[in-house]
Design an enzyme around this catalytic site. Structure first.
Site, PDB file in Angstrom:
ATOM      1  N   SER A  63     -20.567  -3.837  -3.348  1.00  0.00           N
ATOM      2  CA  SER A  63     -19.587  -3.523  -2.307  1.00  0.00           C
ATOM      3  C   SER A  63     -20.138  -2.457  -1.365  1.00  0.00           C
ATOM      4  O   SER A  63     -21.198  -1.879  -1.594  1.00  0.00           O
ATOM      5  CB  SER A  63     -18.297  -3.011  -2.955  1.00  0.00           C
ATOM      6  OG  SER A  63     -18.532  -1.755  -3.576  1.00  0.00           O
ATOM      7  N   ARG A  97     -23.492 -14.427 -11.328  1.00  0.00           N
ATOM      8  CA  ARG A  97     -23.423 -15.368 -10.206  1.00  0.00           C
ATOM      9  C   ARG A  97     -24.762 -16.063 -10.043  1.00  0.00           C
ATOM     10  O   ARG A  97     -25.794 -15.572 -10.523  1.00  0.00           O
ATOM     11  CB  ARG A  97     -23.083 -14.624  -8.908  1.00  0.00           C
ATOM     12  CG  ARG A  97     -24.216 -13.699  -8.432  1.00  0.00           C
ATOM     13  CD  ARG A  97     -23.806 -12.844  -7.261  1.00  0.00           C
ATOM     14  NE  ARG A  97     -22.960 -11.754  -7.705  1.00  0.00           N
ATOM     15  CZ  ARG A  97     -22.248 -10.984  -6.883  1.00  0.00           C
ATOM     16  NH1 ARG A  97     -22.294 -11.192  -5.597  1.00  0.00           N
ATOM     17  NH2 ARG A  97     -21.516 -10.001  -7.350  1.00  0.00           N
ATOM     18  N   GLY A 124     -10.291   1.632  -6.919  1.00  0.00           N
ATOM     19  CA  GLY A 124      -9.885   0.312  -6.476  1.00  0.00           C
ATOM     20  C   GLY A 124      -9.465  -0.538  -7.651  1.00  0.00           C
ATOM     21  O   GLY A 124      -9.629  -0.151  -8.817  1.00  0.00           O
ATOM     22  N   ARG A 146     -21.019  -8.910 -10.650  1.00  0.00           N
ATOM     23  CA  ARG A 146     -20.528 -10.131 -11.278  1.00  0.00           C
ATOM     24  C   ARG A 146     -21.681 -11.091 -11.573  1.00  0.00           C
ATOM     25  O   ARG A 146     -22.613 -11.211 -10.779  1.00  0.00           O
ATOM     26  CB  ARG A 146     -19.515 -10.829 -10.367  1.00  0.00           C
ATOM     27  CG  ARG A 146     -18.195 -10.092 -10.216  1.00  0.00           C
ATOM     28  CD  ARG A 146     -17.253 -10.824  -9.274  1.00  0.00           C
ATOM     29  NE  ARG A 146     -17.779 -10.892  -7.913  1.00  0.00           N
ATOM     30  CZ  ARG A 146     -18.076 -12.008  -7.273  1.00  0.00           C
ATOM     31  NH1 ARG A 146     -17.950 -13.174  -7.878  1.00  0.00           N
ATOM     32  NH2 ARG A 146     -18.521 -11.978  -6.029  1.00  0.00           N
ATOM     33  N   PHE A 149      -9.063   8.225  -7.443  1.00  0.00           N
ATOM     34  CA  PHE A 149      -9.530   8.828  -6.198  1.00  0.00           C
ATOM     35  C   PHE A 149      -9.104   7.961  -5.027  1.00  0.00           C
ATOM     36  O   PHE A 149      -9.280   6.733  -5.042  1.00  0.00           O
ATOM     37  CB  PHE A 149     -11.050   8.990  -6.181  1.00  0.00           C
ATOM     38  CG  PHE A 149     -11.541   9.637  -4.912  1.00  0.00           C
ATOM     39  CD1 PHE A 149     -11.336  10.985  -4.697  1.00  0.00           C
ATOM     40  CD2 PHE A 149     -12.158   8.890  -3.916  1.00  0.00           C
ATOM     41  CE1 PHE A 149     -11.736  11.592  -3.513  1.00  0.00           C
ATOM     42  CE2 PHE A 149     -12.568   9.480  -2.737  1.00  0.00           C
ATOM     43  CZ  PHE A 149     -12.357  10.833  -2.531  1.00  0.00           C
ATOM     44  N   TYR A 153       0.848  -1.186   0.000  1.00  0.00           N
ATOM     45  CA  TYR A 153       0.000   0.000   0.000  1.00  0.00           C
ATOM     46  C   TYR A 153       0.883   1.235   0.000  1.00  0.00           C
ATOM     47  O   TYR A 153       1.961   1.235   0.609  1.00  0.00           O
ATOM     48  CB  TYR A 153      -0.902  -0.012   1.239  1.00  0.00           C
ATOM     49  CG  TYR A 153      -2.115   0.879   1.145  1.00  0.00           C
ATOM     50  CD1 TYR A 153      -3.125   0.602   0.229  1.00  0.00           C
ATOM     51  CD2 TYR A 153      -2.258   1.997   1.961  1.00  0.00           C
ATOM     52  CE1 TYR A 153      -4.246   1.415   0.136  1.00  0.00           C
ATOM     53  CE2 TYR A 153      -3.381   2.808   1.880  1.00  0.00           C
ATOM     54  CZ  TYR A 153      -4.365   2.512   0.962  1.00  0.00           C
ATOM     55  OH  TYR A 153      -5.477   3.312   0.869  1.00  0.00           O
TER      56      TYR A 153
END
Length: 381
Positions: free
Chosen positions: A194, A218, A286, A216, A310, A82
């Site tokens: 999320s 699923r 992310g 996703r 960001f 990180y």
């Protein structure tokens, strides 16, 4: 044995904290914490350590942790991958320089030094003002600059307060600071299940925005779609459906999508750029897939797509006053029932909790993506 792992879908009513402050007759508290002295996989480098917290003096504030989330960034810090690294110190009483992981957490004020602002009193709640404090512990000493006080905790659960500064804050800032969104505008996001994704759906609804939410493919996808639509999502689609630009245009009625929020990378991010409107903004916060971000040249040349990154930690450092105002907005929505929790998994942490019990939820945070946020919940005698 008090410690166990349990799954929750709603707020913890009052797991905490009406117990007594554990201290010696000289006023010292015994803090239990996870520490690491070198980078690596959490199960290999994390240790459970105890050290004494002396009474506060001057501008020092003694706090005890109520709840401490487990975020991907926390795990990445332990692994050493990180951008920000915690301070390694001998001040914890370890044999070698060590650091306490954890960037997000809720504390209760226990006692204050003589120079602390008199408005800060025992029993009040606070969250961390910035990263790298080290929140995976029971007691700590802080300064006023380390804390954002929660003046009114009525109607807010410990979990809600503890998790306010990362997921909902990230969603808030991306929706507010990019693309100049206004009521009726569309945004699209991947990883919509999320914590950030769920927050974005709800904050977007509060601001009159319309959302296309990519998840996703699923089993049980229909149930998930219903869940996200119940939060206010305009439409929920799979990664496969996101590849079909004509299908997206049918959803929006040809209205351009101004903002795309990317937490995945790889092909998923490429699909977002393909459905963005002219002059649209792609914001990456992310990289769950750990694949490179691939933006077609045609999107840059012919549609003038703007690409941004960001990072809520950096934003928080540069915008202390705005952060306090934002946190107040979010907690107000929570208090009014307008912003619901993301699913979470709570691990209780008491004086009897063993190292392996604390490491287990951290390992799960690495090995699987389930849409549940891990949180340590502290219990005191």
């Amino acid at each position: 044995m008090w410690s166990f792992v349990t799954r929750h879908t709603g707020p913890v009513k009052h797991i905490l904290a009406t117990g007594r402050h554990y201290s010696t007759r000289f006023g010292y508290a015994n803090s239990r914490c996870l520490v690491f002295s070198g980078f690596g996989q959490p199960e290999k480098v994390l240790k459970l350590h105890s050290y004494s917290i002396p009474p506060p003096y001057d501008d020092i504030i003694n706090v005890r942790f109520i709840a401490s989330p487990i975020n991907p960034a926390d795990i990445n810090q332990i692994e050493g991958v990180y951008p920000e690294r915690p301070e390694f110190t001998l001040g914890l009483g370890t044999g070698e320089k060590s650091a306490v992981p954890g960037n997000e957490g809720l504390v209760e004020i226990i006692s204050c030094g003589s120079k602390v602002n008199p408005s800060i009193r025992p029993g009040q709640w606070a969250i961390m003002s910035g990263p790298n404090f080290g929140t995976w512990r029971t007691y700590a000493q802080a300064k006023e600059s380390n804390l954002i006080m929660i003046p009114d905790k009525e109607g807010i659960s410990p979990i809600q307060a503890a998790t306010v500064s990362v997921n909902p804050s990230t969603a808030y800032r991306m929706l507010k600071d990019f693309a100049g969104l206004g009521p009726g505008d569309y945004f699209v996001q991947n990883a919509a299940n999320s914590g950030v994704g769920r927050s974005a759906i709800q904050i977007g609804r509060l601001w009159g925005l319309k959302s296309i939410n990519v998840v996703r493919d699923r089993p049980g996808i229909d149930k998930l779609k219903e869940d996200l639509k119940s939060l206010g999502g305009t439409e929920v689609i799979t990664e496969t459906e996101a590849k079909d630009r004509r299908y997206i245009a049918k959803i929006t009625g040809g209205q351009p999508i101004k903002l795309a929020m990317n937490c995945v990378g790889g092909e998923s991010a490429t699909n977002l750029t393909r459905i963005l409107g002219h002059n649209g903004h792609l914001v990456t916060y992310g990289a769950m897939s750990r694949l490179p971000l691939l933006v077609p040249a045609s999107a840059l040349i012919f549609r003038n797509i703007h690409c941004h990154g960001f990072w809520i930690s950096q934003w928080s450092k540069e915008n202390e006053a705005s952060k306090s105002q934002m946190i107040g907005d979010i907690l107000g929505w929570i208090r009014d029932g307008k912003l619901k929790d993301a699913p979470y998994e709570a691990t209780k942490w008491s004086e009897d909790t063993k190292l392996e019990e604390l490491i287990e939820p951290v390992k799960r945070g690495i090995s699987e993506y389930s849409g549940r946020k891990g949180v340590f919940i502290m219990e005191y005698n």
